[in-house]
Write an enzyme that holds these catalytic residues in place. Structure first.
Site, PDB file in Angstrom:
ATOM      1  N   ARG A 299       0.845  -1.197   0.000  1.00  0.00           N
ATOM      2  CA  ARG A 299       0.000   0.000   0.000  1.00  0.00           C
ATOM      3  C   ARG A 299       0.877   1.242   0.000  1.00  0.00           C
ATOM      4  NH1 ARG A 299      -1.469   1.551   4.532  1.00  0.00           N
ATOM      5  NH2 ARG A 299      -2.365  -0.421   5.283  1.00  0.00           N
TER       6      ARG A 299
ATOM      7  N   TYR B 104     -15.703  17.445 -16.147  1.00  0.00           N
ATOM      8  CA  TYR B 104     -16.091  16.034 -16.176  1.00  0.00           C
ATOM      9  C   TYR B 104     -17.191  15.778 -15.130  1.00  0.00           C
ATOM     10  CZ  TYR B 104     -15.581  10.990 -15.628  1.00  0.00           C
ATOM     11  OH  TYR B 104     -15.816   9.649 -15.540  1.00  0.00           O
TER      12      TYR B 104
ATOM     13  N   ASP C 177      -6.496  19.489 -14.342  1.00  0.00           N
ATOM     14  CA  ASP C 177      -6.852  18.161 -14.846  1.00  0.00           C
ATOM     15  C   ASP C 177      -6.387  18.119 -16.301  1.00  0.00           C
ATOM     16  OD1 ASP C 177      -8.067  15.943 -15.992  1.00  0.00           O
ATOM     17  OD2 ASP C 177      -9.932  16.151 -14.852  1.00  0.00           O
TER      18      ASP C 177
ATOM     19  N   LYS D 218      -7.345   7.220 -19.726  1.00  0.00           N
ATOM     20  CA  LYS D 218      -7.612   7.778 -21.051  1.00  0.00           C
ATOM     21  C   LYS D 218      -6.333   7.758 -21.896  1.00  0.00           C
ATOM     22  CE  LYS D 218     -11.434   8.448 -18.802  1.00  0.00           C
ATOM     23  NZ  LYS D 218     -11.803   9.694 -18.165  1.00  0.00           N
TER      24      LYS D 218
HETATM   25  C1  LIG Z   1     -12.346  10.105 -16.916  1.00  0.00           C
HETATM   26  C2  LIG Z   1     -12.020  11.431 -16.367  1.00  0.00           C
HETATM   27  C3  LIG Z   1     -11.834  11.621 -14.986  1.00  0.00           C
HETATM   28  C4  LIG Z   1     -12.030  10.496 -13.995  1.00  0.00           C
HETATM   29  O1  LIG Z   1     -11.059   9.496 -14.128  1.00  0.00           O
HETATM   30  P1  LIG Z   1     -11.310   7.945 -13.783  1.00  0.00           P
HETATM   31  O2  LIG Z   1     -10.020   7.301 -14.123  1.00  0.00           O
HETATM   32  O3  LIG Z   1     -12.468   7.486 -14.614  1.00  0.00           O
HETATM   33  O4  LIG Z   1     -11.638   7.889 -12.329  1.00  0.00           O
HETATM   34  C5  LIG Z   1     -11.495  12.878 -14.545  1.00  0.00           C
HETATM   35  N1  LIG Z   1     -11.355  13.920 -15.409  1.00  0.00           N
HETATM   36  C6  LIG Z   1     -11.523  13.774 -16.734  1.00  0.00           C
HETATM   37  C7  LIG Z   1     -11.355  14.948 -17.635  1.00  0.00           C
HETATM   38  C8  LIG Z   1     -11.876  12.533 -17.260  1.00  0.00           C
HETATM   39  O5  LIG Z   1     -12.076  12.409 -18.581  1.00  0.00           O
END
Ligand SMILES: *Cc1c(COP(=O)(O)O)cnc(C)c1O
Length: 383
Positions: free
Chosen positions: A50, A102, A174, A199
């Site tokens: 962890r 998001y 982000d 992504k």
């Molecule tokens: C998918 C996404 C998230 C969340 O990420 P997860 O890996 O699905 O928890 C946050 N911000 C953006 C812009 C995203 O496309």
């Protein structure tokens, strides 16, 4: 490696070296929860997975390298990474966030952290002066998503960083939609970069994982404490898949951007398409900012068909064959989504419409296939 590597080399070698045990060139998947100690406290730097795991550590060095940061941190998902950032704050603290963000981020902020006494302001950040109006003595963080999802607005990271510094608040970006190939927020003045590595970073739609990158040692210590104390860490297999994905990030992003430009221009000239949102168009309201802070414009595109309703959009999406109707984005395969009923369904309809997420909006994540097949697919679907 001491030398500062260029981006297209850092994706492959940044923070990496052959494995210590047998010289394995690829970081092994250290599928273990614990590590032998010769005497209590006497170990090789790893005690319990962890807290640390060698595969995860290799990924943390890799993401730090390609984001030009000092420290990388890994989490079980993008939202787990955001959850860790929010745990830096205390009841009464205020956070100013991008308003078209998001849907899951909005849900985390409003449905979880508002219950713990954090206060969020959702603000149109295209005018930085507008953001300044919301800063008060309780403000601790500005949360920026750019390009925004799904409206593809561009927020000026440098100007937000100037504002954050002047007001002594943290700036987090982000960077999921851009990836460090297109934009490196720490270099533009941000304090924290966050990724849903699910992504573009991992890039093959086979893993869910989150990342943070920071420069400040104290901030890294606080986040590492939360990472270990809350425990939302990724396993070694997912860390390995993400590390492997990063090795082709530059090649994939180049093709995503090339195909994105082809598809965006195709949609723009189409007589049955009302509006196309893509920051590469000179007519995009923030095109100049995009040119200044991004290396290219990527393969994320949103559009509204003429007549623009829910039914038209659904009909087009259902007819697509090469584009797959699915949540998520950033994989090698092209995906299509309907934000109003999918990614953004957790945002109330009135809030959604305010930021432009109308019922007719379709979002494309253009993959790295042959662009002619993608165009032919859109042609038959739009009809
Ligand atoms: C998918 C996404 C998230 C969340 O990420 P997860 O890996 O699905 O928890 C946050 N911000 C953006 C812009 C995203 O496309």
């Amino acid at each position: 490696m001491k030398k500062k590597l260029r981006f297209n080399t850092a994706t492959i070698h940044g923070g990496q070296s052959p494995d210590l045990a047998y010289g394995a060139v690829m970081t092994p998947i250290y599928q273990t929860s614990t590590y032998a100690q010769s005497s209590p406290g006497d170990h090789k730097g790893f005690e319990y997975s962890r807290t640390h795991n060698p595969t995860r550590s290799a990924l943390e060095r890799s993401i730090a390298s390609i984001e030009n940061g000092h420290h990388g941190l890994t989490y079980a998902s993008g939202l787990a990474a955001m959850d860790a950032v929010m745990k830096l704050f205390s009841p009464g603290d205020e956070i100013i966030s991008t308003h078209d963000l998001y849907g899951g981020s909005y849900r985390l902020f409003t449905k979880i952290f508002e219950n713990y006494g954090l206060k969020f302001h959702f603000v149109d950040m295209q005018d930085p002066n507008h953001v300044a109006e919301y800063v008060n003595e309780n403000t601790k963080l500005i949360w920026v998503e750019t390009p925004t999802n799904p409206m593809m607005n561009i927020i000026d990271i440098r100007r937000m960083a100037t504002l954050a510094k002047a007001k002594n608040v943290l700036l987090a970006v982000d960077n999921t939609f851009a990836s460090p190939y297109l934009q490196q927020p720490l270099d533009l003045g941000a304090d924290i970069v966050m990724h849903s590595a699910t992504k573009f970073i991992a890039g093959h739609s086979d893993v869910v994982l989150g990342l943070l990158v920071v420069n400040d040692d104290e901030l890294q210590e606080k986040l590492a404490f939360i990472q270990n104390a809350s425990g939302a860490i990724p396993g070694p297999m997912d860390s390995f898949l993400t590390l492997r994905g990063i090795k082709t990030l530059h090649v994939r992003m180049q093709r995503h951007s090339e195909n994105g430009a082809v598809i965006a221009n195709y949609l723009k000239q189409h007589s049955k398409i009302e509006k196309v949102y893509w920051p590469g168009f000179e007519s995009h309201p923030n095109h100049q900012i995009a040119k200044n802070q991004m290396n290219d414009f990527g393969g994320m595109i949103s559009f509204i068909p003429k007549g623009g309703g829910h039914a038209t959009a659904i009909k087009i999406i259902e007819k697509m064959e090469v584009f797959t109707l699915a949540e998520s984005l950033g994989g090698v395969e092209s995906l299509a989504g309907h934000p109003a009923s999918m990614t953004h369904a957790s945002i109330p309809r009135e809030e959604r419409k305010k930021s432009g997420v109308v019922d007719g909006l379709i979002r494309l994540s253009v993959g790295i296939e042959d662009s002619q097949d993608l165009i032919e697919d859109l042609e038959q679907a739009i009809g």
